[in-house]
Design a protein around this motif. Sequence first.
Motif, PDB file in Angstrom:
ATOM      1  N   LEU A   1       0.375   2.986  -1.981  1.00  0.00           N
ATOM      2  CA  LEU A   1       1.363   1.919  -2.184  1.00  0.00           C
ATOM      3  C   LEU A   1       2.788   2.439  -1.918  1.00  0.00           C
ATOM      4  CD1 LEU A   1       1.966  -1.019  -3.338  1.00  0.00           C
ATOM      5  CD2 LEU A   1       2.670   0.232  -5.367  1.00  0.00           C
ATOM      6  N   LEU A   2       3.070   3.641  -2.451  1.00  0.00           N
ATOM      7  CA  LEU A   2       4.413   4.208  -2.238  1.00  0.00           C
ATOM      8  C   LEU A   2       4.708   4.350  -0.750  1.00  0.00           C
ATOM      9  CD1 LEU A   2       4.541   6.994  -4.996  1.00  0.00           C
ATOM     10  CD2 LEU A   2       5.492   4.697  -5.078  1.00  0.00           C
ATOM     11  N   LEU A   3       3.702   4.834  -0.012  1.00  0.00           N
ATOM     12  CA  LEU A   3       3.889   4.985   1.440  1.00  0.00           C
ATOM     13  C   LEU A   3       4.043   3.610   2.090  1.00  0.00           C
ATOM     14  CD1 LEU A   3       1.224   7.770   2.013  1.00  0.00           C
ATOM     15  CD2 LEU A   3       3.683   8.038   2.326  1.00  0.00           C
ATOM     16  N   ALA A   4       3.290   2.621   1.592  1.00  0.00           N
ATOM     17  CA  ALA A   4       3.335   1.278   2.184  1.00  0.00           C
ATOM     18  C   ALA A   4       4.689   0.600   1.955  1.00  0.00           C
ATOM     19  CB  ALA A   4       2.220   0.418   1.595  1.00  0.00           C
ATOM     20  N   VAL A   5       5.335   0.900   0.828  1.00  0.00           N
ATOM     21  CA  VAL A   5       6.616   0.235   0.562  1.00  0.00           C
ATOM     22  C   VAL A   5       7.800   1.027   1.111  1.00  0.00           C
ATOM     23  CG1 VAL A   5       5.761  -1.019  -1.454  1.00  0.00           C
ATOM     24  CG2 VAL A   5       6.885   1.210  -1.766  1.00  0.00           C
ATOM     25  N   GLY A   6       7.514   2.029   1.926  1.00  0.00           N
ATOM     26  CA  GLY A   6       8.593   2.675   2.659  1.00  0.00           C
ATOM     27  C   GLY A   6       8.960   4.070   2.205  1.00  0.00           C
ATOM     28  N   TRP A   7       8.163   4.653   1.325  1.00  0.00           N
ATOM     29  CA  TRP A   7       8.436   6.045   0.953  1.00  0.00           C
ATOM     30  C   TRP A   7       8.009   6.937   2.114  1.00  0.00           C
ATOM     31  CZ3 TRP A   7       8.360   8.387  -4.455  1.00  0.00           C
ATOM     32  CH2 TRP A   7       8.915   7.509  -5.391  1.00  0.00           C
ATOM     33  N   ARG A   8       8.864   7.910   2.427  1.00  0.00           N
ATOM     34  CA  ARG A   8       8.469   8.892   3.440  1.00  0.00           C
ATOM     35  C   ARG A   8       7.466   9.854   2.821  1.00  0.00           C
ATOM     36  NH1 ARG A   8      13.998   8.400   4.359  1.00  0.00           N
ATOM     37  NH2 ARG A   8      14.499   7.674   6.445  1.00  0.00           N
TER      38      ARG A   8
ATOM     39  N   PRO B   1      -2.039   5.102   3.940  1.00  0.00           N
ATOM     40  CA  PRO B   1      -1.747   3.983   3.029  1.00  0.00           C
ATOM     41  C   PRO B   1      -2.739   2.846   3.196  1.00  0.00           C
ATOM     42  CG  PRO B   1      -0.043   4.189   4.732  1.00  0.00           C
ATOM     43  CD  PRO B   1      -0.916   5.389   4.837  1.00  0.00           C
ATOM     44  N   SER B   2      -3.154   2.624   4.427  1.00  0.00           N
ATOM     45  CA  SER B   2      -4.084   1.524   4.689  1.00  0.00           C
ATOM     46  C   SER B   2      -5.415   1.747   3.970  1.00  0.00           C
ATOM     47  CB  SER B   2      -4.287   1.405   6.195  1.00  0.00           C
ATOM     48  OG  SER B   2      -5.072   0.301   6.483  1.00  0.00           O
TER      49      SER B   2
ATOM     50  N   ARG C   1       2.258  10.028 -18.574  1.00  0.00           N
ATOM     51  CA  ARG C   1       1.243   8.963 -18.634  1.00  0.00           C
ATOM     52  C   ARG C   1      -0.147   9.495 -18.974  1.00  0.00           C
ATOM     53  NH1 ARG C   1       1.256   6.909 -12.400  1.00  0.00           N
ATOM     54  NH2 ARG C   1      -0.772   5.973 -12.743  1.00  0.00           N
TER      55      ARG C   1
ATOM     56  N   ARG D   1      -4.520   5.348  -4.655  1.00  0.00           N
ATOM     57  CA  ARG D   1      -4.064   3.994  -4.325  1.00  0.00           C
ATOM     58  C   ARG D   1      -2.566   3.854  -4.577  1.00  0.00           C
ATOM     59  NH1 ARG D   1      -7.414  -1.380  -5.777  1.00  0.00           N
ATOM     60  NH2 ARG D   1      -8.940  -0.115  -4.721  1.00  0.00           N
ATOM     61  N   GLU D   2      -2.123   4.446  -5.668  1.00  0.00           N
ATOM     62  CA  GLU D   2      -0.690   4.392  -6.006  1.00  0.00           C
ATOM     63  C   GLU D   2       0.142   5.099  -4.929  1.00  0.00           C
ATOM     64  OE1 GLU D   2       0.144   5.826  -9.971  1.00  0.00           O
ATOM     65  OE2 GLU D   2       1.942   6.804  -9.208  1.00  0.00           O
TER      66      GLU D   2
ATOM     67  N   LEU E   1      -5.013   1.606   0.107  1.00  0.00           N
ATOM     68  CA  LEU E   1      -4.858   0.255  -0.437  1.00  0.00           C
ATOM     69  C   LEU E   1      -6.147  -0.544  -0.352  1.00  0.00           C
ATOM     70  CD1 LEU E   1      -1.279  -0.530   0.898  1.00  0.00           C
ATOM     71  CD2 LEU E   1      -1.954  -0.165  -1.467  1.00  0.00           C
ATOM     72  N   ARG E   2      -6.976  -0.188   0.640  1.00  0.00           N
ATOM     73  CA  ARG E   2      -8.286  -0.862   0.720  1.00  0.00           C
ATOM     74  C   ARG E   2      -9.262  -0.269  -0.287  1.00  0.00           C
ATOM     75  NH1 ARG E   2      -7.726  -1.114   6.716  1.00  0.00           N
ATOM     76  NH2 ARG E   2      -8.734   0.908   6.764  1.00  0.00           N
TER      77      ARG E   2
END
Lengths: 375, 228
Positions: free
Chosen positions: A281-288, A368-369, A13, A277-278, A372-373
Amino acid sequence: MTLWMLAWHNIRRRPARSALTIAAVAIGIAAVVALTAIAWGFESSWQQANDARATDLIVTRQASQNTMPSPFREADVRPLLMQQAHVQQVAGLLSEMLSVSEDGPPAFVFGWEYGSYLWQHLELVEGRWPASAHEQVVVIGTLAAQTLHKGVGDHVDIEGLTFPVVGIFRSSALVENGALLMTLRQMQQTMDKPGKVNVLNIQLDASASETDEAQIQQHVRQQLHGYHVLTSGELVSRNAVVRIAKAMSQVTTLIAGLVGALMVFNTMLMSVSERRREIGLLLAVGWRKAMVMRLIVSESVGLALTGGALGILAGFVLASVLEMLPLMRGKIDPLFSPWFLLAVLGLSVVLGMAGGLLPALNAARTSPSQALRGE
Amino acid sequence: MRHDDARGYRVNTPILTTKKLTLSFDEGRIHALNGVDLRVEEGEFVAITGPSGCGKSSLLHLLAALEEPDAGQRWFRGCAYEDMDDIACFRQQHIGLVFQAFHLLPTLNVLDNVLLPAVPTGRQMADHACDLLQRVGMDHRLQQYPAQLSGGERQRVAIARALINQPDILLADEPTGSLDSVSAGYVLQLLSELRQSMGLTMLMVTHDTDIARQADRQICMRDGRVIA
């Protein structure tokens, strides 16, 4: 979608940054591959030459560690050697790297004892061999003939003397193919070293065992002070040029590894910082955290491994170009061992992991919090 | 008498409970939550309302285990969060998150964005993702990138992503906050349908009183406290 696919996607990318990092790793690896292949090739070329001559043991001055060891009087040593059990032949050799034409590169010039076993492995391609120990002529290897643009009937000038080329030979050893060959007597006369040789080659009879070899080595060591009796492998590994070349390749490996790891580290640190932020997000959606670390390390290993693979290709090209330089041609045959190439890929993985570990730990510590903020 | 299911969660208990949850920022200078008590039943749709900075999003983050409270306790089906061995696994299995800012990865296409939470499971979920995208009306744009989508479409993709691991609870932080009224209406209707068809519990932070009225229950917050 798998972790590796995502890692590869992340590498692609930011193409410019990834390409620069890959290029930096590739340059370092190319230098490692080329230098190591040349260092090993140099060692292997001399080993090949000794093996081709079917020499079992070699006598040199004890302190000498040159490719062409210091000359000594053969008469001081030969009688003792001839008294040893199982010694079939002793053949003197005097060699030098010499300029043989005004515009051409220097070449190895060998003087071999006329009629000795040393000549037996050579294949005459054109012309003839020297007719006697006193004949002032040379025969040249096929590669030397190409490099010097000489053929049978031409002349070469060595140390102010003119030598007709009377034959062209082929050897299984590259070093010999790139060399000029005359009789030992002629070489001693040309180099103004009458009665002297660089080494004495010993050929043992067929019944000699390794124990017999060791016994001869021990006897000579006890009775001839200042001399060594070595196997061809020992002689080559003592060679200072081989050791310097190997040391240089090791230092290059170290520097290339450090620079590569630092480049990967810098790239991954920037990448993690930009993707905070990405990662949140990964941590927020359940990535260890361990999974996030694996992603970052996979990216860094992917960068280093791509650089490593391209570096190996570039190293091949670089070594081949160096091999074709007039100065190097016929002297070094770069050696690319599959194990070495695998080790280089392994090195790429290690430096990728080393460069990616801290950024990965940094990523795993992301809240993650907060990420994301946008804090 | 206590009844536990196979995973150790109590049955016939509220899906989420909090007691005296406290959270502060900036080394205690800013109090986001001041002793929040909450009880959410299975399948309930709860709207959390209140002025900006009252702690709505902080509460959602604590419930999603994205943050640790300064004090207080949280339970999921009777199991305290601090007793859970693997909080990431809990999030992955039970919580779906929808954000106001969508948080789609710009370099991944629609399908890959939806699959992102499923990567750690190692399972092939592409069919399930396509199915979800069909349910949110985005199955015709699988290969497109977030930049090619409208705000409403992005949020629909984000909803599909939140549901990929079949969570029990959907936590939505202002899901219509960045959308025009038409898109907002569509997204709300979609959330409502999905909640009912999938039996989800939903907590939604919103400023919009009209949206809040559609919930089973409203919780109003002010200064880090639940006031109604």
